[in-house]
Structure formats: C-alpha cells, structure tokens
Design a protein around this motif. Structure first.
Motif, mmCIF file in Angstrom:
data_model
loop_
_atom_site.group_PDB
_atom_site.id
_atom_site.type_symbol
_atom_site.label_atom_id
_atom_site.label_comp_id
_atom_site.label_asym_id
_atom_site.label_seq_id
_atom_site.Cartn_x
_atom_site.Cartn_y
_atom_site.Cartn_z
ATOM 1 N N UNK A 192 0.792 -1.207 0.110
ATOM 2 C CA UNK A 192 -0.150 -0.012 -0.006
ATOM 3 C C UNK A 192 0.818 1.280 0.038
ATOM 4 N N UNK A 193 2.198 1.184 -0.164
ATOM 5 C CA UNK A 193 3.095 2.105 -0.248
ATOM 6 C C UNK A 193 3.379 2.760 -1.646
ATOM 7 N N UNK A 194 3.724 4.368 -1.463
ATOM 8 C CA UNK A 194 4.138 4.942 -2.629
ATOM 9 C C UNK A 194 5.467 4.342 -3.313
ATOM 10 N N UNK A 195 6.351 3.835 -2.363
ATOM 11 C CA UNK A 195 7.611 3.663 -2.929
ATOM 12 C C UNK A 195 8.033 2.255 -2.067
ATOM 13 N N UNK A 196 8.344 1.167 -2.788
ATOM 14 C CA UNK A 196 8.520 -0.104 -2.109
ATOM 15 C C UNK A 196 10.119 -0.137 -1.748
ATOM 16 N N UNK A 197 10.714 0.780 -2.364
ATOM 17 C CA UNK A 197 12.457 0.544 -2.118
ATOM 18 C C UNK A 197 12.646 1.369 -0.634
ATOM 19 N N UNK A 198 12.106 2.293 -0.127
ATOM 20 C CA UNK A 198 12.356 2.911 1.243
ATOM 21 C C UNK A 198 11.734 2.048 2.247
ATOM 22 N N UNK A 199 10.562 1.612 2.183
ATOM 23 C CA UNK A 199 9.954 0.716 3.151
ATOM 24 C C UNK A 199 10.496 -0.401 3.475
ATOM 25 N N UNK A 210 8.864 8.486 1.449
ATOM 26 C CA UNK A 210 9.591 8.866 2.543
ATOM 27 C C UNK A 210 8.900 9.364 3.860
ATOM 28 N N UNK A 211 7.732 10.039 3.802
ATOM 29 C CA UNK A 211 6.827 10.359 4.864
ATOM 30 C C UNK A 211 6.136 9.338 5.487
ATOM 31 N N UNK A 212 5.757 8.439 4.517
ATOM 32 C CA UNK A 212 5.187 7.158 5.044
ATOM 33 C C UNK A 212 6.147 6.116 5.682
ATOM 34 N N UNK A 213 7.258 6.162 5.344
ATOM 35 C CA UNK A 213 8.222 5.549 6.175
ATOM 36 C C UNK A 213 8.609 6.095 7.686
ATOM 37 N N UNK A 214 8.537 7.513 7.513
ATOM 38 C CA UNK A 214 8.745 8.265 8.834
ATOM 39 C C UNK A 214 7.593 8.027 9.677
ATOM 40 N N UNK A 215 6.184 8.301 9.201
ATOM 41 C CA UNK A 215 5.183 8.024 10.118
ATOM 42 C C UNK A 215 5.086 6.413 10.647
ATOM 43 N N UNK A 216 5.302 5.659 9.855
ATOM 44 C CA UNK A 216 5.330 4.327 10.180
ATOM 45 C C UNK A 216 6.085 3.869 11.379
ATOM 46 N N UNK A 217 7.257 4.435 11.322
ATOM 47 C CA UNK A 217 8.382 3.966 12.248
ATOM 48 C C UNK A 217 8.680 5.052 13.450
ATOM 49 N N UNK A 218 7.936 5.961 13.442
ATOM 50 C CA UNK A 218 8.119 7.224 14.376
ATOM 51 C C UNK A 218 8.017 6.693 15.683
ATOM 52 N N UNK A 227 5.690 18.605 0.907
ATOM 53 C CA UNK A 227 4.491 19.652 1.214
ATOM 54 C C UNK A 227 3.286 18.828 0.887
ATOM 55 N N UNK A 228 3.301 18.924 -0.743
ATOM 56 C CA UNK A 228 1.904 18.387 -1.365
ATOM 57 C C UNK A 228 1.649 17.046 -0.790
ATOM 58 N N UNK A 229 2.566 16.108 -0.628
ATOM 59 C CA UNK A 229 1.937 14.695 -0.354
ATOM 60 C C UNK A 229 2.183 14.087 1.184
ATOM 61 N N UNK A 230 2.170 15.354 2.017
ATOM 62 C CA UNK A 230 2.087 14.892 3.485
ATOM 63 C C UNK A 230 0.816 14.493 3.853
ATOM 64 N N UNK A 231 -0.262 15.190 3.465
ATOM 65 C CA UNK A 231 -1.499 14.546 3.969
ATOM 66 C C UNK A 231 -1.964 13.185 3.376
ATOM 67 N N UNK A 232 -1.558 13.212 1.786
ATOM 68 C CA UNK A 232 -1.831 11.749 1.347
ATOM 69 C C UNK A 232 -1.098 10.614 2.068
ATOM 70 N N UNK A 233 0.213 10.951 2.612
ATOM 71 C CA UNK A 233 1.053 10.123 3.281
ATOM 72 C C UNK A 233 0.162 9.483 4.442
ATOM 73 N N UNK A 234 -0.465 10.573 5.272
ATOM 74 C CA UNK A 234 -1.201 10.237 6.363
ATOM 75 C C UNK A 234 -2.320 9.453 6.166
#
Length: 446
Positions: free
Chosen positions: A242-249, A291-299, A409-416
């Motif tokens: 379900x993530x935007x980038x598989x390589x970062x996750x 990147x933001x998704x990973x940040x939120x997941x592991x924070x 900035x524009x993808x922060x809300x979609x990442x949440x």
C-alpha cells in the motif's frame, strides 16, 4: 554568583534555536554529507574494490525480476541487453517479468520474446495492482536464491551480477539483506536530464556513502536496481503493497529486522529519468510520499526505543528536519513575497534592499555548501568521469531543491491517509519519448 540575564524567556530561546536550525538546515546538511563522503572513503573505500569471479560450477542462480506496467517503449531493449550483454559466465540466471495489467503492447512484446529466450518467463496479471504486489507474487515464481530487482527502463553494467554476489559471499555476507548499486542516467539529451546526473551523484555519491560510513545502513535502496537475498525479503513479509515506494519501506523493514545493507558505488546501472518538469514532479511526489510514509510508520517505534534503534534515530531526525524545513521554506517564501510587495507599495526601498541582501547572503552560503557536496560527489563517483556535469550544478540547486520540497509538502496529507489505511500501490507509467540511438551512444561513452 553572577546571573546572566539575556532578556529572553526559555520559550523564546527555544524558538530562536529551532529557527536557527531550520534556516541553516540545508547548509549544515550539505557540510555533513561532505564530511560523510570523506569518512566513507577512509573507512570503506578499500573494501571489495577487487571483485572476484565465481567458479562457474559454484555460481549462485539469480532471478532478474522486472515488474512492468505499460513498458512498450523500453522493455524489449532492456531484455535484449540483459540476455546478451551480461557476463555471468554460465548464464546461470533467469529473467522473470511480472506484467502488471499492461494495456499497451507490452504483453505482445513479452510473448514474442519468450519464444526467443528460453530463460525468460512472464507472469501476466489482468489488473494493475502495483509494483510491490507484482514483485511479491513474482517471488513465489522465482527460482533464484538471490533476486535482482530491475526496472524495465534500467540496465546494469555487464559485470554487475558477479560483482553483486561478492557482497553476499563469505562469512560477513551472510547477514546482508540487499546490495544497491550506483545509479546513473541513460537519457542525457536534454538539460533537465543532464542536471539529474549531477543530482544522482549528489544523492548516491555523498548521502548513501555518508549513511553507510556513519550508521552502517541506508535510508533507502534504489528501486531501479538492487540485489535482494530472497530469505531476507520473506523474513520481513516482502514489500508493503500500500506504499508509494517499495524501496524505502523495505530498506527500513530490513534495518528494523536486524539485517545489514550495502551500497556498492563500483557497480553502475543506468536508468531512464524524467525529461520534463511535470514528469519530474510526479516522480518526486512519489518519492516524497514514500519517505513520509516510512517516517510515520516508524516514528513511535524508534522514539520509544531510542537505544535499540539508535542508528534509525538519526535517519528519523534527518527526515523530521527535512519535513519541517520544507514547510518552513514555503511559509517563509510566501511571507517574504508578501512583505516585499508591501515595501514596494510603501516605497520603503531601504527595507526592501535589506531583505534581498539578507536573502542573497543566505543563498550564497547555501550555494557554497551545495557546491562542496556536489564537487566531492563528482570527484569520487565513477572515478571522476562526471566532473563535466558540474556546469549544470546551478540548475540542480535552483530547480530540484524547490521541486523536492514542494513535492514533500503536497504529499504530506496523502501519506497520512496511507498510514490510516487508505493507501494503494498502483502505478501510472510515465510518458517516455526515448531516443534509443542517443541511449546507445551514451552507453558507449560510459
């Protein structure tokens, strides 16, 4: 006893300190990565420079997996290259293409190529479900203990396979989950693509070296060309679909799971990059969201166990500052423009001059720090062959930092929303106008 009264409350002092960090973040970051590349060259630069070929009898079998969706422009060129130009002695590898619901001529091309190559297999999906899904299903069909993730528009250097395997071999390599190579640009016919050569040298040549030198791990793999240990993929539950980038996750999942990762700067691969601003922005939105998704997941996991995850804590801090700085940059830019317009209407030339003078000083420091970072990258990366692209440094500094910050900035809300369960990994293929003759010419020169 002497009491020092600065006239500032604790709150004011704290806010001033945070403001100082945000203002100087790009400059401090560039200097840190500059120091990081020096540390890498000192500590790791001597390791595995002399790659050894395997005995043909002992070559590990490799699966080259190509997740594909609407790749009619490049996929035949890529498969022909992988089949004919790689120097893995016994051709002890297979190519497995997972065709993820392509609606163009990709399925026809693949079916035709399967008749030409015995070690090419294709899994067709009726519906586009995303790269991570295509890769995860492909793992079940892969025969190799090691899987090279290779994008349909990317090609590794001819010696890449056996060079990759050097990192997994021996006692030290048994805990290596993945090895990611050094990216370069195939299509350099436009200024925007030439300047991305400088950018990739900055990202790969400095940041990944600095991360490995200081922390022994990387923030992200390269999704376009990374060799994975199959067992390490299965150990962390494969890619998050379900993530935007598989390589970062997957890079973070491997780190959290106790696996080690390696950046191999002496293994080159060449990728097709966006050649217009719209395509570039779309790509950066996907990267920023990942990147933001990973940040939120592991924070919370890292913050509540800072000793256990001390290395990841540094990554988390850097990403936190990057997010804060992106918002800070755009808010202050808007305020700057509003204030400048106000001073123009009021005829306050002195204040207007002072504003632009201070902005110029900041930009000058930023450009100098960025120049150090990029210059060091171009010197150490690919034995200095990219120094000629330093000319495009101002374009990178002016355009790409803006694009990357705006994308975040524009993808922060979609990442949440993704973290809340509303994410998806389906992909939209970029529009490609590829000049194959130019790509072949660039490959010959490199």
């Amino acid at each position: 006893m002497i009491h020092l009264n600065t006239g500032l409350s604790t709150f004011d002092a704290t806010m001033n300190f945070i403001l100082l960090i945000l203002v100087s973040y790009p400059i401090l970051g560039a200097f840190c990565w500059f120091i990081g590349v020096i540390c890498y060259q000192t500590i790791y630069g001597h390791k595995i420079l002399n790659y050894e070929k395997f005995d043909p009898e002992n070559e590990p079998f490799i699966t080259i997996m190509i997740p594909a969706h609407n790749e009619e422009v490049m996929i035949e060129h890529t498969i022909n290259y992988l089949m004919n130009d790689l120097t893995y002695d016994n051709k002890n590898y297979e190519i497995l293409v997972t065709d993820d619901g392509s609606t163009d001529k990709t399925p026809e091309i693949l079916d035709r190529l399967m008749k030409k190559y015995e070690n090419l297999r294709v899994v067709h999906f009726e519906k586009n479900q995303g790269k991570a899904h295509a890769f995860n299903v492909g793992v079940a069909f892969a025969h190799g203990e090691f899987i090279l993730s290779n994008d349909a528009d990317s090609i590794p250097e001819p010696d890449a396979l056996w060079k990759y395997m050097n990192y997994f071999n021996g006692e030290e390599g048994q805990n290596v989950a993945a090895v990611t190579a050094n990216m370069d640009v195939q299509n350099r016919s436009k200024i925007i693509t030439k300047s991305q050569t400088v950018e990739f040298s900055s990202i790969v040549g400095v940041i990944k070296r600095g991360q490995i030198a200081a922390l022994g791990n990387m923030y992200a793999y390269s999704g376009a060309n990374t060799m994975y240990r199959r067992d390490a993929l299965i150990d962390v539950g494969l890619f998050r679909q379900d993530r935007a980038t598989e390589d970062i996750s997957i890079a973070w999942d491997h780190q959290i799971g106790g696996w080690s990762t390696i950046f191999a700067p002496n293994i080159m691969f060449y990728m097709n990059v966006p050649d217009d601003l719209q395509s570039l922005y779309n790509q950066r939105k996907r990267w920023a969201k990942g990147g933001t998704e990973v940040w939120l997941t592991n924070f919370m996991k890292i913050i509540t166990h800072p000793v256990k995850y001390n290395r990841q804590l540094v990554f988390l801090l850097d990403q936190s500052l990057s997010i804060l700085w992106s918002f800070f940059y755009f808010i202050t830019t808007i305020l700057f423009l509003i204030t400048a317009v106000r001073f123009i209407f009021l005829g306050n030339d002195e204040r207007l001059f002072h504003m632009f003078a201070m902005a110029f000083i900041f930009v000058a420091f930023e450009m100098f720090a960025g120049l150090l970072q990029l210059l060091s990258a171009l010197i150490v990366d690919d034995r200095g062959r990219k120094l000629k692209y330093l000319f495009f440094m101002p374009i990178y500094m002016i355009v790409y930092w803006q694009v990357n910050a705006l994308a975040l900035v524009m993808t922060f809300i979609p990442a949440i929303k993704t973290i809340m369960g509303y994410g998806h990994g389906t992909w939209v293929s970029p529009v490609r106008n590829v000049d194959m003759e130019n790509i072949e010419e660039e490959k010959t020169q490199n």
